[in-house]
Design a protein around this motif. Structure first.
Motif, PDB file in Angstrom:
ATOM      1  N   THR A  25       0.180  -1.530  -0.274  1.00 38.86           N
ATOM      2  CA  THR A  25      -0.786   0.136   0.177  1.00 38.86           C
ATOM      3  C   THR A  25       0.772   1.575  -0.411  1.00 38.86           C
ATOM      4  OG1 THR A  25      -1.941  -1.411   1.352  1.00 38.86           O
ATOM      5  CG2 THR A  25      -2.140   1.303   0.893  1.00 38.86           C
ATOM      6  N   GLY A  26       0.509   2.346  -1.448  1.00 34.52           N
ATOM      7  CA  GLY A  26       1.613   3.072  -1.189  1.00 34.52           C
ATOM      8  C   GLY A  26       0.315   4.456  -0.901  1.00 34.52           C
ATOM      9  N   ALA A  87      11.101  -6.413  -0.927  1.00 32.23           N
ATOM     10  CA  ALA A  87       9.635  -6.452  -0.296  1.00 32.23           C
ATOM     11  C   ALA A  87       9.580  -8.374  -0.484  1.00 32.23           C
ATOM     12  CB  ALA A  87       8.943  -5.924  -1.714  1.00 32.23           C
ATOM     13  N   GLU A  88       8.814  -9.093   0.992  1.00 31.82           N
ATOM     14  CA  GLU A  88       8.781  -9.964   0.986  1.00 31.82           C
ATOM     15  C   GLU A  88       7.184 -10.133   1.259  1.00 31.82           C
ATOM     16  OE1 GLU A  88       9.709  -8.697   5.512  1.00 31.82           O
ATOM     17  OE2 GLU A  88      11.099  -9.135   4.008  1.00 31.82           O
ATOM     18  N   ASN A  89       6.731 -11.208   1.214  1.00 32.26           N
ATOM     19  CA  ASN A  89       5.202 -11.429   1.913  1.00 32.26           C
ATOM     20  C   ASN A  89       4.579 -11.012   2.868  1.00 32.26           C
ATOM     21  OD1 ASN A  89       5.058 -12.803  -0.922  1.00 32.26           O
ATOM     22  ND2 ASN A  89       5.984 -14.277   0.267  1.00 32.26           N
ATOM     23  N   ASN A  90       4.567  -9.740   2.884  1.00 32.53           N
ATOM     24  CA  ASN A  90       4.171  -9.267   3.760  1.00 32.53           C
ATOM     25  C   ASN A  90       3.177  -7.817   3.838  1.00 32.53           C
ATOM     26  OD1 ASN A  90       3.917  -8.964   7.269  1.00 32.53           O
ATOM     27  ND2 ASN A  90       5.801  -8.517   7.731  1.00 32.53           N
ATOM     28  N   ASP A  91       2.709  -7.193   4.988  1.00 29.06           N
ATOM     29  CA  ASP A  91       1.916  -5.721   4.391  1.00 29.06           C
ATOM     30  C   ASP A  91       2.588  -4.950   4.294  1.00 29.06           C
ATOM     31  OD1 ASP A  91      -0.603  -7.260   4.592  1.00 29.06           O
ATOM     32  OD2 ASP A  91      -0.533  -7.617   6.385  1.00 29.06           O
ATOM     33  N   ILE A  92       2.849  -4.005   3.711  1.00 26.90           N
ATOM     34  CA  ILE A  92       4.225  -3.295   3.323  1.00 26.90           C
ATOM     35  C   ILE A  92       3.479  -1.861   2.543  1.00 26.90           C
ATOM     36  CG2 ILE A  92       6.595  -2.427   2.059  1.00 26.90           C
ATOM     37  CD1 ILE A  92       7.131  -5.775   0.998  1.00 26.90           C
ATOM     38  N   PHE A  93       4.133  -1.509   3.752  1.00 27.31           N
ATOM     39  CA  PHE A  93       3.845   0.640   3.723  1.00 27.31           C
ATOM     40  C   PHE A  93       4.560   1.145   3.105  1.00 27.31           C
ATOM     41  CE2 PHE A  93       1.156  -1.655   6.569  1.00 27.31           C
ATOM     42  CZ  PHE A  93      -0.053  -2.024   6.124  1.00 27.31           C
ATOM     43  N   LEU A  94       4.138   2.318   1.984  1.00 28.17           N
ATOM     44  CA  LEU A  94       5.402   2.804   1.870  1.00 28.17           C
ATOM     45  C   LEU A  94       4.702   4.697   1.887  1.00 28.17           C
ATOM     46  CD1 LEU A  94       5.075   0.651  -0.871  1.00 28.17           C
ATOM     47  CD2 LEU A  94       6.749   1.958  -1.793  1.00 28.17           C
ATOM     48  N   LYS A  95       4.870   5.553   2.026  1.00 30.97           N
ATOM     49  CA  LYS A  95       4.563   6.605   2.516  1.00 30.97           C
ATOM     50  C   LYS A  95       5.590   7.529   2.686  1.00 30.97           C
ATOM     51  CE  LYS A  95       1.974   9.418   5.431  1.00 30.97           C
ATOM     52  NZ  LYS A  95       1.191   8.742   7.454  1.00 30.97           N
ATOM     53  N   GLY A  96       5.284   9.083   1.511  1.00 34.79           N
ATOM     54  CA  GLY A  96       5.876  10.166   1.525  1.00 34.79           C
ATOM     55  C   GLY A  96       5.213  10.820   0.745  1.00 34.79           C
ATOM     56  N   ASP A  97       6.713  11.538   0.391  1.00 31.74           N
ATOM     57  CA  ASP A  97       5.738  12.788  -0.952  1.00 31.74           C
ATOM     58  C   ASP A  97       6.421  12.925  -2.126  1.00 31.74           C
ATOM     59  OD1 ASP A  97       6.208  15.761  -2.345  1.00 31.74           O
ATOM     60  OD2 ASP A  97       5.170  16.452  -0.070  1.00 31.74           O
ATOM     61  N   ILE A  98       5.251  12.805  -3.059  1.00 28.88           N
ATOM     62  CA  ILE A  98       6.177  12.903  -4.684  1.00 28.88           C
ATOM     63  C   ILE A  98       7.293  14.067  -5.163  1.00 28.88           C
ATOM     64  CG2 ILE A  98       4.813  15.046  -5.787  1.00 28.88           C
ATOM     65  CD1 ILE A  98       4.016  13.059  -8.227  1.00 28.88           C
ATOM     66  N   ASP A  99       7.093  15.182  -3.917  1.00 26.50           N
ATOM     67  CA  ASP A  99       8.905  16.252  -4.569  1.00 26.50           C
ATOM     68  C   ASP A  99       9.420  15.091  -3.968  1.00 26.50           C
ATOM     69  OD1 ASP A  99       7.004  17.972  -6.095  1.00 26.50           O
ATOM     70  OD2 ASP A  99       6.232  18.641  -4.701  1.00 26.50           O
ATOM     71  N   HIS A 100       9.927  14.220  -3.095  1.00 27.88           N
ATOM     72  CA  HIS A 100      10.947  13.394  -2.153  1.00 27.88           C
ATOM     73  C   HIS A 100      11.232  12.002  -2.360  1.00 27.88           C
ATOM     74  CE1 HIS A 100      12.068  18.107  -0.879  1.00 27.88           C
ATOM     75  NE2 HIS A 100      10.485  17.345  -0.587  1.00 27.88           N
ATOM     76  N   PRO A 101      11.096  11.683  -3.555  1.00 33.07           N
ATOM     77  CA  PRO A 101      11.131  10.614  -3.575  1.00 33.07           C
ATOM     78  C   PRO A 101      11.995   9.455  -2.800  1.00 33.07           C
ATOM     79  CG  PRO A 101      11.810  11.770  -6.113  1.00 33.07           C
ATOM     80  CD  PRO A 101      11.760  12.299  -5.315  1.00 33.07           C
ATOM     81  N   ASP A 102      13.813  10.038  -2.877  1.00 35.50           N
ATOM     82  CA  ASP A 102      14.848   9.231  -2.231  1.00 35.50           C
ATOM     83  C   ASP A 102      14.224   9.568  -0.928  1.00 35.50           C
ATOM     84  OD1 ASP A 102      15.717   9.169  -4.169  1.00 35.50           O
ATOM     85  OD2 ASP A 102      17.044  11.349  -4.173  1.00 35.50           O
TER      86      ASP A 102
END
Length: 365
Positions: A25-26, A87-102
Motif C-alpha cells: 500500500t502506497g 519486498a517480501e510476503n507481508n503487509d508493506i507500506f510506502l509513504k512519502g512525498d512526490i517531490d522527495h522520492p528518495d
C-alpha cells in the motif's frame, strides 16, 4: 470418523490456498488521482512489469506472491527515478512525498530494514569514495597524471575495504535473504568463482529459492567457463559495416579480446598502448578483437576513428546488456582476455609491460 478426515482435509486445503503473499500500500502526497503505477522486478538485468494499477487519490495498492524476498521497483507517474525497495510476503507500506522520492519510507519489510541499516553503515565508505572521485576529476581537468594515479590508487583501496566489509556481513548473516542479493550485486565482480562458490555453499538451504541464489549459480558457471585454461567461447556480433564477425575467425593467432566503450575514459586512455602493441606484433600473428559496450553507433565509430584503432571491432550496441559481455562475465571495463594460438584463455586483465611480455612469449612459443 470419515467426517473428521474430511474436515481435516478441508482445513489443510484452505490453509494452503491462503498462503500469505505481499500486500503493498502506497500513500504519496502530491500524487494525482488515477496516476499509473507500475510494479517491476528485475530479470536478466531488465525491468519486467509484473503489475499495473491506477491510484485512488494519493493511494495505490498491489498484491501478489514472491517465492523469496527480492528487490522490487515502483514506477510512479510524475516520479523519477523508480523507487526501489526490498519486498517480501507481508503487509508493506510506502509513504512519502512526490517531490522527495528518495525520502519515501518503507515499513513492513524486515529485509528492507536490514538493508537500510547496512547501507547506513557503508556511508563512511561512500563519503570517502565521492571525495576521491571529485579529486580524480579535478586532477584530470588539471592534466596532472601523477595526482590522478595517486587518487585512483586510494580510490580502489577504499573500494576493496568496502568489498571486504560487505563480504564479512554476508558471512555473518548466511541465512539472511540479503546474503545472496549482496553476493551477486556487490561481490560477484571482485571474487573468483571459487570464492563465490564457497560463499554460496555456506548459505542456509532455505535461500535456494532466492532468485539471487539462482543468479549466483549462473554467474559462477559463467566465470568457470571463461577461466584461464579454458577454450574461448565464441562471440558473433556485427562489425562497423553491419556484417557478422566471429571471434573464432581469428583462431590460430594470438588474440587480445578487448571489452571497451567510447564513453569509457580509462579505455580511451589505453588506446595508444593498444595501437603500439598491434603495430609491433600484428605481422607476427597478433590480432585484437574489440567488443564495444556502446549504445550509440555514431559515437562508437567516431571513437574508433579518433583513436586510430585499426583492427577488428564488433558490437550489438546493447551497452551493459551486450551478448559478448554476458558470455565473458564482463562487469567492468576495460576488460581484456588473452587467447593463445590453440584457442585457450591464458590471461586476463593484464596491462602495460605484463601484457606486452605475455604477448611476446606466446608469439615466440
Amino acid at each position: 470418523m470419515k467426517n473428521i478426515y474430511l474436515l481435516i482435509f478441508i482445513f489443510l486445503l484452505t490453509a494452503c490456498s491462503q498462503e500469505k503473499g505481499y500486500r503493498i500500500t502506497g500513500e504519496i502526497a502530491g500524487l494525482s488521482d488515477k496516476s499509473r503505477v507500475i510494479l517491476y522486478q528485475i530479470r536478466d538485468k531488465t525491468p519486467m512489469a509484473i503489475d499495473t494499477v491506477e491510484s485512488q487519490g494519493q493511494v495505490f495498492k498491489f498484491s501478489g506472491f514472491l517465492e523469496s524476498p527480492e528487490m522490487l521497483f515502483l514506477g510512479i507517474e510524475g516520479i523519477s527515478p523508480k523507487i526501489r525497495f526490498f519486498a517480501e510476503n507481508n503487509d508493506i507500506f510506502l509513504k512519502g512525498d512526490i517531490d522527495h522520492p528518495d525520502a519515501i519510507e518503507v515499513e513492513g519489510s524486515e529485509s528492507y530494514k536490514e538493508l537500510k541499516l547496512l547501507q547506513e553503515s557503508l556511508l563512511p565508505f561512500q563519503k570517502d569514495l565521492q571525495s576521491l572521485r571529485d579529486s580524480i576529476n579535478q586532477a584530470y581537468e588539471d592534466n596532472d597524471r601523477i595526482r590522478v594515479n595517486k587518487f585512483e590508487k586510494k580510490y580502489f583501496s577504499v573500494i576493496r575495504e568496502e568489498d571486504m566489509y560487505i563480504k564479512g556481513y554476508v558471512l555473518n548473516n548466511l541465512s539472511s535473504p540479503l546474503a545472496p542479493f549482496l553476493t551477486i550485486s556487490e561481490l560477484s565482480h571482485v571474487q573468483t568463482w571459487e570464492q563465490l562458490d564457497s560463499i554460496q555453499m555456506a548459505f542456509d538451504p532455505s535461500l535456494k529459492k532466492s532468485v539471487y541464489y539462482q543468479d549466483l549459480s549462473e554467474w559462477v558457471y559463467t566465470l568457470k567457463r571463461v577461466d584461464i585454461g579454458q577454450p574461448f567461447p565464441n562471440i558473433v556480433l556485427s562489425d562497423t559495416s553491419g556484417n557478422q564477425k566471429a571471434l573464432s575467425s581469428l583462431k590460430g593467432n594470438v588474440i587480445l579480446l578487448d571489452f571497451w566503450a567510447s564513453w569509457c575514459r580509462p579505455c580511451r586512455e589505453e588506446s595508444p598502448e593498444l595501437v603500439a602493441l598491434y603495430d609491433q606484433f600484428h605481422a607476427q600473428g597478433f590480432e585484437i578483437m574489440s567488443v564495444s559496450l556502446d549504445n550509440n553507433y555514431a559515437q562508437w565509430v567516431k571513437a574508433i576513428k579518433d583513436d586510430d584503432l585499426h583492427w577488428n571491432h564488433i558490437s550489438d550496441l546493447k551497452g551493459w546488456s551486450s551478448e559478448g559481455g554476458r558470455i565473458y562475465g564482463v562487469k567492468a571495463i576495460p576488460h581484456k582476455v588473452l587467447i593463445d594460438r590453440e584457442g585457450k584463455i591464458v590471461a586476463k586483465k593484464l596491462e602495460g609491460d605484463a601484457l606486452k611480455n605475455k604477448i611476446r612469449d606466446l608469439l615466440d612459443a
